[in-house]
Design a protein around this motif. Structure first.
Motif, short mmCIF file in Angstrom:
data_model
loop_
_atom_site.label_atom_id
_atom_site.label_comp_id
_atom_site.label_asym_id
_atom_site.label_seq_id
_atom_site.Cartn_x
_atom_site.Cartn_y
_atom_site.Cartn_z
N ASP A 1 -7.30 -1.46 3.51
CA ASP A 1 -6.38 -2.56 3.18
C ASP A 1 -6.81 -3.88 3.82
O ASP A 1 -6.28 -4.93 3.47
CB ASP A 1 -4.96 -2.23 3.65
CG ASP A 1 -4.40 -0.98 3.01
OD1 ASP A 1 -4.65 -0.80 1.80
OD2 ASP A 1 -3.74 -0.19 3.70
N THR B 1 0.14 4.91 0.83
CA THR B 1 0.01 5.87 1.93
C THR B 1 0.10 5.19 3.29
O THR B 1 -0.69 4.32 3.60
CB THR B 1 -1.34 6.60 1.81
OG1 THR B 1 -1.54 6.93 0.44
CG2 THR B 1 -1.35 7.86 2.65
N GLY B 2 1.06 5.60 4.08
CA GLY B 2 1.19 5.06 5.43
C GLY B 2 2.04 3.81 5.50
O GLY B 2 2.43 3.38 6.58
N ASP C 1 -1.81 -0.69 5.97
CA ASP C 1 -2.08 -0.11 7.28
C ASP C 1 -3.51 0.39 7.45
O ASP C 1 -3.97 0.60 8.55
CB ASP C 1 -1.13 1.07 7.53
CG ASP C 1 -1.45 2.25 6.62
OD1 ASP C 1 -1.87 2.01 5.48
OD2 ASP C 1 -1.30 3.40 7.06
N GLY C 2 -4.22 0.60 6.35
CA GLY C 2 -5.51 1.28 6.44
C GLY C 2 -6.72 0.38 6.54
O GLY C 2 -6.62 -0.83 6.33
N ASP D 1 0.87 -1.16 0.00
CA ASP D 1 0.00 0.00 0.00
C ASP D 1 0.92 1.22 0.00
O ASP D 1 2.01 1.17 0.53
CB ASP D 1 -0.86 -0.07 1.26
CG ASP D 1 -1.44 1.26 1.65
OD1 ASP D 1 -2.19 1.83 0.84
OD2 ASP D 1 -1.16 1.74 2.77
MG MG Z 1 -2.56 3.27 3.60
#
Ligand code: MG
Ligand code: ADP
Length: 342
Positions: free
Chosen positions: A237, A35-36, A233-234, A33
């Motif tokens: 995800d 972002t993050g 992380d989200g 992923d």
């Molecule tokens: Mg993310």
């Protein structure tokens, strides 16, 4: 297994169950992923177009007050820093959030939209060519552009930047050394994804993926015969982490992602994911070595004992030696060293 998972824990790698180690052996593709995970996820507003147009910023910030997306945080923080007061009672009553797209609502009788290009077009707002040019210029620099439309016409642009984590590029290089093909997966635009991919050494990017379609991306790869590790992380995800053959969650991420994953990394960098795969593979190798020697002892000694050629005292001692060997061999895992970023 006990020593391997124990050493993992001391390095900040939490492995949920012993059977997970098995799946790390065949993994050949690692989907990351953006972002993050590859980037810090601490987004920041870096550009406003037209320059210093606070009206656009105010409209966007008022609307984004209702969103929990990191982009929304960047916009509201920047607005507050510029002296715009935001209160929760200003969030429009008809506020609506479109995951992977943006937000919409009515402010002072005006229809306001804030989101990415695709979302803005889907909502039927017009974009003039002058804005198009600015968008292309900024996205090729890696900025995520938020388009702000008032009454069906794009009136401003906000550029949001995110930093690639220092450890991401070295970690990607290590993944390749381990024989894994990295793939970048994101809801962001192709341009930004390519830019980030280039910075860290990922050639294959899958961009503009809606949150609910991340799992489909994993599924497709598996359909083509890949054994997939997913790192994310989200909230968006979580399904993909569950679908992947090996799900790895960043401990800094959301609870749902951690729940869905097989391994959780307590260090916020991707080198920990590299260590997780190395440690799992090492553990598995030692398990196999132990099995081999345990069997070899018996294969050699049982026929001898059956023929009466083995002194029972020696047989007893050999048995104890075999057990001591297995334990001793396993304890070597305690000296497993994490990779360094260089
Ligand atoms: Mg993310
Ligand atoms: P990622 O996969 O990068 O974590 P998301 O799926 O959450 O991203 O979002 C994808 C894209 O949708 C973002 O890059 C952004 O352009 C847009 N977007 C999502 N939520 C918002 C929001 N609240 N405000 C503006 N744009 C948004």
């Amino acid at each position: 297994l006990l020593v391997g998972t124990g050493r993992g824990a001391s390095l900040g790698i939490l492995i949920k169950g012993a059977e997970i180690l098995e799946s790390t052996r065949q993994v050949d593709t690692v989907i990351l992923d953006k972002t993050g995970t590859v980037t810090s996820g601490n987004m920041e507003l870096v550009s406003i177009f037209p320059p210093d147009d606070l009206g656009v910023l105010q409209a966007a910030a008022t609307l984004e007050g209702g969103s929990e997306h990191p982009i929304a945080g960047a916009i509201t923080r920047a607005a507050t820093a510029k002296g715009i007061t935001l209160t929760s009672d200003k969030i429009p009553a008809d506020f609506q959030s479109y995951p992977g797209g943006g937000v919409r609502g009515t402010i002072a009788g005006q229809g306001v939209l804030a989101g990415n290009r695709k979302f803005i077009s889907e909502q039927g707002a017009a974009i003039s060519s002058a804005f198009e040019e600015v968008i292309t210029e900024h996205t090729s620099r890696g900025e995520t552009m938020v388009l702000v439309a008032l009454d069906g016409q794009v009136k401003g642009l906000l550029g949001i930047a995110d930093q690639v984590k220092e450890t991401s590029a070295p970690a990607i290089a290590r993944f390749k050394e381990l024989g894994l093909t990295p793939v970048l997966l994101t809801g962001d635009t192709e341009n930004v994804a390519r830019q980030v991919g280039q910075q860290v050494g990922i050639e294959e990017v899958i961009a503009e993926v809606k949150p609910q379609d991340k799992v489909v991306a994993v599924f497709r790869k598996q359909g083509r015969g890949a054994t997939v590790a997913m790192i994310g992380d989200g909230v968006n995800d979580a399904a993909a982490l569950a679908q992947a053959d090996l799900g790895i969650a960043m401990g800094s991420g959301t609870d749902v992602a951690i729940q869905a994953a097989d391994i959780t990394l307590m260090r916020p960098d991707l080198l920990a994911a590299v260590d997780a795969i190395r440690l799992s593979r090492r553990t598995l190798k030692i398990i196999k070595g132990n099995l081999f020697w345990a069997f070899a002892y018996n294969v050699a000694a049982i026929p001898l004992a059956a023929l009466g050629l083995l002194n029972p005292m020696l047989a007893g001692a050999a048995m104890a030696c075999s057990s001591a060997f297995v334990v001793g061999n396993s304890l070597r895992l305690r000296s497993f060293q994490p990779v360094e970023a260089n």
